[in-house]
Design an enzyme around this catalytic site. Structure first.
Site, PDB file in Angstrom:
ATOM      1  CG  ASP A   1      -2.031   1.047   1.132  1.00 17.47           C
ATOM      2  OD1 ASP A   1      -3.101   0.801   0.437  1.00 17.47           O
ATOM      3  OD2 ASP A   1      -2.029   2.078   1.709  1.00 17.47           O
ATOM      4  CD1 TRP A   2      -1.307   5.576   1.039  1.00 22.41           C
ATOM      5  CD2 TRP A   2       0.445   6.543   0.289  1.00 22.41           C
ATOM      6  NE1 TRP A   2      -1.674   6.585   0.119  1.00 22.41           N
ATOM      7  CE2 TRP A   2      -0.697   7.128  -0.276  1.00 22.41           C
ATOM      8  CE3 TRP A   2       1.506   7.132  -0.182  1.00 22.41           C
ATOM      9  CZ2 TRP A   2      -0.666   8.154  -1.195  1.00 22.41           C
ATOM     10  CZ3 TRP A   2       1.617   8.369  -1.007  1.00 22.41           C
ATOM     11  CH2 TRP A   2       0.504   8.744  -1.429  1.00 22.41           C
TER      12      TRP A   2
ATOM     13  CD1 TRP B   1      -8.519   3.529  -1.476  1.00 27.02           C
ATOM     14  CD2 TRP B   1     -10.272   3.168   0.054  1.00 27.02           C
ATOM     15  NE1 TRP B   1      -8.209   3.778  -0.278  1.00 27.02           N
ATOM     16  CE2 TRP B   1      -9.143   3.363   0.863  1.00 27.02           C
ATOM     17  CE3 TRP B   1     -11.248   2.631   0.814  1.00 27.02           C
ATOM     18  CZ2 TRP B   1      -8.987   3.506   2.130  1.00 27.02           C
ATOM     19  CZ3 TRP B   1     -11.391   2.661   2.242  1.00 27.02           C
ATOM     20  CH2 TRP B   1     -10.255   3.192   2.912  1.00 27.02           C
TER      21      TRP B   1
ATOM     22  CG  ASP C   1      -5.952  -5.214  -3.357  1.00 30.55           C
ATOM     23  OD1 ASP C   1      -6.984  -4.529  -3.417  1.00 30.55           O
ATOM     24  OD2 ASP C   1      -4.765  -4.998  -2.934  1.00 30.55           O
TER      25      ASP C   1
ATOM     26  CG  HIS D   1      -5.201  -3.574   0.070  1.00 33.25           C
ATOM     27  ND1 HIS D   1      -4.647  -3.285  -0.857  1.00 33.25           N
ATOM     28  CD2 HIS D   1      -5.083  -2.666   1.004  1.00 33.25           C
ATOM     29  CE1 HIS D   1      -3.795  -2.106  -0.849  1.00 33.25           C
ATOM     30  NE2 HIS D   1      -4.100  -1.654   0.504  1.00 33.25           N
TER      31      HIS D   1
END
Length: 301
Positions: free
Chosen positions: A125-126, A165, A251, A280
């Protein structure tokens, strides 16, 4: 400039399931003086290998609780920071404080402060959108990559799943994080879901949660695009380290197709380990991922 921030009470972090790790803090990073950054620092400080585990939104270092013991088993040191706005790190109250370079520069300063060498970057993710742009600035420190469900954002949307999202996140300024995590991660029990929500006692702590989806570079003019374009080129043409990719197949935002596009830009990255039931937050299947990665690199029998 003094940045107003909130600090989650320590009582929020009592009795976390399967999370015996000791907190470490630094509050004087250059440019971030007065903001306390939390990180885990497990294993021997003189180990020849460091695993740097970077989380994303809306998680924190609790996300890596299933992977850390496997990395330690190999004799490595494991450093797992919380981005400002998340976990046990301080949380600026002004949403506008959170920018791509605010986060990225903090992590670079932390890596320098801890003088991390022989780093295996572990990201999702980030943790990847930011983390994958860092080695180009300090390539001598990084030697391996374990990458999961993430992207390098260069000015276009990852797809309809992300657009949905972002819209949902925008509609939920006081996001119910425990419910979000349970909805996206079938294997979580109530205590684990509550642990993900622990850093955020009320809406005033959730600026970072609100901001991260807004910061994803879906327009060529957004902050971070040029850094990320340079990172894409670096991974494609300059990276010579070992890589391992694991993909949570369920995901809806950064699933197999998006990860295959990322893999095409990482020199020498082998075909991914597909976690068919994983979503995810694929670190919830992290023990098997960590063991597979270490075995592929010869660190574990």
């Amino acid at each position: 400039m003094v940045i107003e921030a909130k600090r989650t009470p320590d009582s929020q972090f009592s009795d976390l399931p399967d999370y015996p790790f000791v907190p470490h803090y630094v509050d004087d990073l250059p440019g971030y003086e007065g903001l306390r950054v939390h990180y885990l620092d497990e294993g021997p400080k003189d180990s020849g290998r460091v695993f740097l585990c970077l989380h994303g939104q809306p998680t924190w270092s609790f996300l890596y609780r299933k992977m850390i013991p496997v990395f330690l088993e190999s004799g490595a040191r494991v450093v797992c920071p919380d981005w400002l706005g998340f976990g046990r790190s301080d949380k600026p109250v002004d949403d506008d404080v959170y920018t791509f370079h605010f986060h990225r520069s903090m992590m670079i300063e932390l890596i320098k402060r801890l003088d991390l060498q022989n780093v295996t970057l572990v990201c999702q993710d980030w943790g990847g959108l930011l983390g994958l742009t860092i080695p180009q600035d300090m390539p001598e420190r990084f030697e391996r990559l374990l990458v999961m469900n993430t992207a390098i954002a260069v000015g276009q949307s990852p797809g309809a799943g992300f657009d949905a999202w972002r819209a949902y996140n925008r509609s939920q300024p006081d996001m119910d994080i425990a419910s979000l995590m349970k909805r996206g991660t079938s294997v979580l029990n109530d205590a684990e879901a509550a642990a993900y929500a622990a850093p955020f006692p009320d809406i005033s702590y959730k600026g970072g949660v609100r901001r991260f989806p807004e910061l994803v570079m879906t327009d060529p003019e957004m902050e971070g695009v040029q850094t990320s374009i340079a990172a894409t080129e670096w991974w494609k043409t300059q990276w010579t380290g070992q890589s391992f990719m694991a993909v949570g197949a369920q995901d809806p935002v950064l699933g197999p197709n998006q990860m295959e596009a990322l893999r095409a830009n990482i020199a020498g990255c082998p075909p991914p380990m597909m976690v068919e039931d994983g979503g995810h937050f694929v670190q919830e299947w992290g023990e098997e991922i960590a063991r597979a990665a270490l075995k592929s690199w010869g660190d574990l029998d």
